[in-house]
Motif scaffolding. Structure first.
Motif, PDB file in Angstrom:
ATOM      1  N   LEU A 140       1.064  -0.995  -0.024  1.00  0.00           N
ATOM      2  CA  LEU A 140      -0.035  -0.204   0.108  1.00  0.00           C
ATOM      3  C   LEU A 140       0.777   0.683   0.341  1.00  0.00           C
ATOM      4  O   LEU A 140       2.045   1.228   0.732  1.00  0.00           O
ATOM      5  N   PHE A 141       0.442   2.283  -0.809  1.00  0.00           N
ATOM      6  CA  PHE A 141       0.708   3.591  -0.452  1.00  0.00           C
ATOM      7  C   PHE A 141       0.173   4.338  -0.821  1.00  0.00           C
ATOM      8  O   PHE A 141      -0.824   4.848  -0.784  1.00  0.00           O
ATOM      9  N   PRO A 142      -0.258   5.233   0.883  1.00  0.00           N
ATOM     10  CA  PRO A 142      -1.251   6.358   1.098  1.00  0.00           C
ATOM     11  C   PRO A 142      -1.520   7.335   0.241  1.00  0.00           C
ATOM     12  O   PRO A 142      -0.182   7.703   0.118  1.00  0.00           O
ATOM     13  N   SER A 143      -2.942   7.189  -0.354  1.00  0.00           N
ATOM     14  CA  SER A 143      -3.031   8.960  -0.389  1.00  0.00           C
ATOM     15  C   SER A 143      -4.427   9.407   0.013  1.00  0.00           C
ATOM     16  O   SER A 143      -5.270   7.994   0.172  1.00  0.00           O
ATOM     17  N   ILE A 174       0.082  12.255  -7.017  1.00  0.00           N
ATOM     18  CA  ILE A 174       0.636  11.721  -7.124  1.00  0.00           C
ATOM     19  C   ILE A 174       2.204  11.758  -6.978  1.00  0.00           C
ATOM     20  O   ILE A 174       3.182  10.623  -6.942  1.00  0.00           O
ATOM     21  N   SER A 175       2.472  12.234  -5.491  1.00  0.00           N
ATOM     22  CA  SER A 175       2.950  12.050  -4.670  1.00  0.00           C
ATOM     23  C   SER A 175       3.348  10.712  -4.230  1.00  0.00           C
ATOM     24  O   SER A 175       4.646   9.666  -4.210  1.00  0.00           O
ATOM     25  N   ALA A 176       2.322   9.464  -4.220  1.00  0.00           N
ATOM     26  CA  ALA A 176       2.028   8.351  -4.443  1.00  0.00           C
ATOM     27  C   ALA A 176       2.732   7.124  -5.534  1.00  0.00           C
ATOM     28  O   ALA A 176       3.377   6.663  -5.193  1.00  0.00           O
ATOM     29  N   PHE A 208       9.703   5.429  -7.592  1.00  0.00           N
ATOM     30  CA  PHE A 208      11.533   5.204  -6.622  1.00  0.00           C
ATOM     31  C   PHE A 208      11.560   3.862  -5.771  1.00  0.00           C
ATOM     32  O   PHE A 208      12.830   2.826  -6.355  1.00  0.00           O
ATOM     33  N   GLN A 209      10.449   3.613  -5.977  1.00  0.00           N
ATOM     34  CA  GLN A 209      10.958   1.610  -4.995  1.00  0.00           C
ATOM     35  C   GLN A 209      10.902   0.856  -6.162  1.00  0.00           C
ATOM     36  O   GLN A 209      11.728   0.280  -6.041  1.00  0.00           O
ATOM     37  N   SER A 210      10.155   0.853  -7.052  1.00  0.00           N
ATOM     38  CA  SER A 210      10.747  -0.121  -8.153  1.00  0.00           C
ATOM     39  C   SER A 210      11.949  -0.545  -8.799  1.00  0.00           C
ATOM     40  O   SER A 210      12.405  -1.331  -9.569  1.00  0.00           O
ATOM     41  N   GLU A 211      12.668   0.573  -8.131  1.00  0.00           N
ATOM     42  CA  GLU A 211      14.856   0.429  -8.129  1.00  0.00           C
ATOM     43  C   GLU A 211      14.487  -1.197  -8.221  1.00  0.00           C
ATOM     44  O   GLU A 211      15.937  -1.590  -8.852  1.00  0.00           O
ATOM     45  N   ASN A 212      14.035  -1.740  -7.084  1.00  0.00           N
ATOM     46  CA  ASN A 212      14.971  -2.173  -6.375  1.00  0.00           C
ATOM     47  C   ASN A 212      13.556  -3.483  -5.874  1.00  0.00           C
ATOM     48  O   ASN A 212      13.998  -4.783  -6.107  1.00  0.00           O
ATOM     49  N   ARG A 213      12.621  -2.906  -6.324  1.00  0.00           N
ATOM     50  CA  ARG A 213      11.215  -4.501  -6.109  1.00  0.00           C
ATOM     51  C   ARG A 213      10.382  -3.830  -7.512  1.00  0.00           C
ATOM     52  O   ARG A 213       9.935  -2.783  -7.663  1.00  0.00           O
ATOM     53  N   THR A 214      10.015  -4.841  -8.371  1.00  0.00           N
ATOM     54  CA  THR A 214       9.806  -4.772  -9.728  1.00  0.00           C
ATOM     55  C   THR A 214       8.262  -5.217  -9.014  1.00  0.00           C
ATOM     56  O   THR A 214       7.396  -5.920  -8.819  1.00  0.00           O
ATOM     57  N   PHE A 215       7.345  -4.086 -10.117  1.00  0.00           N
ATOM     58  CA  PHE A 215       5.478  -4.416  -9.699  1.00  0.00           C
ATOM     59  C   PHE A 215       5.081  -4.655 -10.899  1.00  0.00           C
ATOM     60  O   PHE A 215       5.903  -3.887 -12.090  1.00  0.00           O
ATOM     61  N   ASP A 216       3.992  -5.749 -11.201  1.00  0.00           N
ATOM     62  CA  ASP A 216       2.891  -5.551 -12.738  1.00  0.00           C
ATOM     63  C   ASP A 216       2.564  -4.110 -13.079  1.00  0.00           C
ATOM     64  O   ASP A 216       2.498  -4.312 -14.071  1.00  0.00           O
TER      65      ASP A 216
END
Length: 435
Positions: A181-184, A196-198, A204-212
């Motif tokens: 979860l990325f709260p907004s 937009i911040s979320a 930024f986090q997808s550089e270390n963890r891949t999201f489909d």
């Protein structure tokens, strides 16, 4: 000069305004600094902007009695309350107070205008996104066959979010979906910024963890509560986003602009969950179908190849028997030839060996005769040289100190031994004559 006091001037202004202006005006403006006092009165500024530049503003108010009626009517039609940033068509009267200056008092607000204004702005945003080629940019991204890792943008306390997570985690198929979860905020003036911040945090986090995929969900609500999802900056962010965005904003009647620019638009958060689980089911069904097709194709191919192998085996056996028979005849012929050749060679070799044997025997006899003659000659010489033969002919042998005479110095008085056939004479040398 007859100067006026300030109060006299303000009284004249008030009189002119009251006499020259109409009792009420319909005015279009944007609400700013809107607040409701504890007594129930509403205070605000009605402003006019052009490309975010302030052109004009005037103080306004809605007295408690009118505010209750206006607010109730506005909410019943638009399903949202009056708030900052909202463009309204208001019926106002112009007031001038000697102490507080110029202001307006709102008599009525037309809710239909706010809905129409919202539609106009929404269409302008859609047209702008279309001109810029952004409308289906995110929709062209490839979506994984199975959506296993997702980033979720939602309010953590929203019922829609709870339903979404429960449906994913408690699915009856045992599918595992990794979600974060990325709260907004999902409505209000600050919602666009937090959304937009979320999205930035996910990237930024997808550089270390891949999201489909990114899932943007919100439960149902008032139509104007969804204004944040019609914002151009948010729509531009979603359209150019490098990860597929799925929306489930929960408003079935109208699509928001966020729905239009997203990769896939679904009606509700639970519909998004069902869409994700469906990707698992379809993949599983297709996999099972592929396995069955593969099994059938493999069995058919095995039967086909087995038939080919049997045919090849029969052909190979026939060919082998033919070659074996042919080679057997050749081997028999060759064996006979080899046997005849061997017999002939043996006869020739036997004759040669007999000749060699006779030659060797003859050569050996000749060699033995020669060696025997040589040995006889040597024997006669040895006999002649035998000291016993010399002694038998009457000769003797003399030695001094074990050495033959003549092999060393001999002095007078030395002992001389003389050997004969049957005796040994010992003498003392008394005289030596040199020759």
């Amino acid at each position: 000069m007859n100067p006026l006091s300030v109060s006299q001037l303000t009284q004249q202004i008030q009189q002119v305004l009251e006499s020259e202006l109409a009792p009420v005006f319909w005015v279009v403006g944007e609400l700013a600094d809107f607040r409701v006092a504890p007594q129930g009165h509403a205070y605000f500024e009605l402003v006019e902007k052009q490309e975010n530049k302030l052109l004009a503003k005037i103080r306004g108010n809605i007295w408690q009695f009118n505010y209750r009626t206006i607010a109730a009517k506005f909410e019943s039609i638009t399903r949202t309350s009056l708030k900052n940033g909202m463009k309204v068509l208001a019926q106002v009267s112009v007031n001038f107070h000697p102490l507080y200056g110029l202001s307006i008092t709102v008599k009525d607000i037309d809710p239909s205008f706010s809905l129409g204004e919202r539609s106009r702005i929404r269409q302008e945003t859609i047209d702008r996104l279309t001109r810029e080629g952004l409308l289906r940019l995110n929709g062209n991204l490839p979506l994984p066959i199975v959506i296993q890792r997702i980033a979720v943008i939602s309010s953590p306390t929203a019922a829609g979010y709870g339903d979404f997570i429960n449906q994913l985690d408690q699915n009856g198929y045992g599918y595992q979906v990794s979600h974060q979860l990325f709260p907004s905020l999902m409505q209000g003036n600050e919602a666009v910024g937090t959304l937009i911040s979320a999205l930035d945090k996910i990237l930024f986090q997808s550089e270390n963890r891949t999201f489909d995929a990114v899932i943007l969900i919100r439960g149902g609500g008032a139509q104007l509560d969804l204004d944040c999802f019609d914002d151009y900056e948010l729509a531009k962010k979603i359209a150019a986003y490098p990860i597929p965005v799925l929306t489930g904003i929960g408003h079935e009647r109208d699509e928001t602009i966020a729905d239009l620019v997203a990769h896939t638009r679904l009606k509700t958060p639970t519909a998004v969950a069902e869409f994700i689980l469906e990707s698992f089911r379809i993949f599983e069904e297709n996999l099972g179908l592929s396995l069955r097709r593969l099994d059938r194709a493999t069995r058919s191919k095995l039967r086909e190849e087995s038939t080919k192998i049997q045919q090849l085996e029969l052909r190979l056996r026939g060919k082998s028997m033919q070659m074996l028979n042919s080679n057997t005849d050749r081997i028999t012929t060759l064996s006979k030839r080899i046997l005849m050749g061997a017999n002939s060679t043996l006869k020739i070799q036997t004759v040669e060996l007999d000749n060699l044997a006779r030659g060797i025997k003859k050569s050996t006899k000749l060699l033995l005769d020669q060696q025997e003659a040589k040995l006889t000659f040597l024997e006669s010489q040895l006999r002649q040289l035998d000291p016993e033969a010399i002694f038998k002919r009457g000769y003797t042998r003399s030695e001094v100190n074990g050495s033959p005479i003549g092999s060393g110095d001999i002095t007078e008085g030395a002992t001389l031994k003389t050997y004969a056939e049957k005796m040994i004479l010992t003498s003392t040398i008394t005289q030596i004559e040199k020759k």
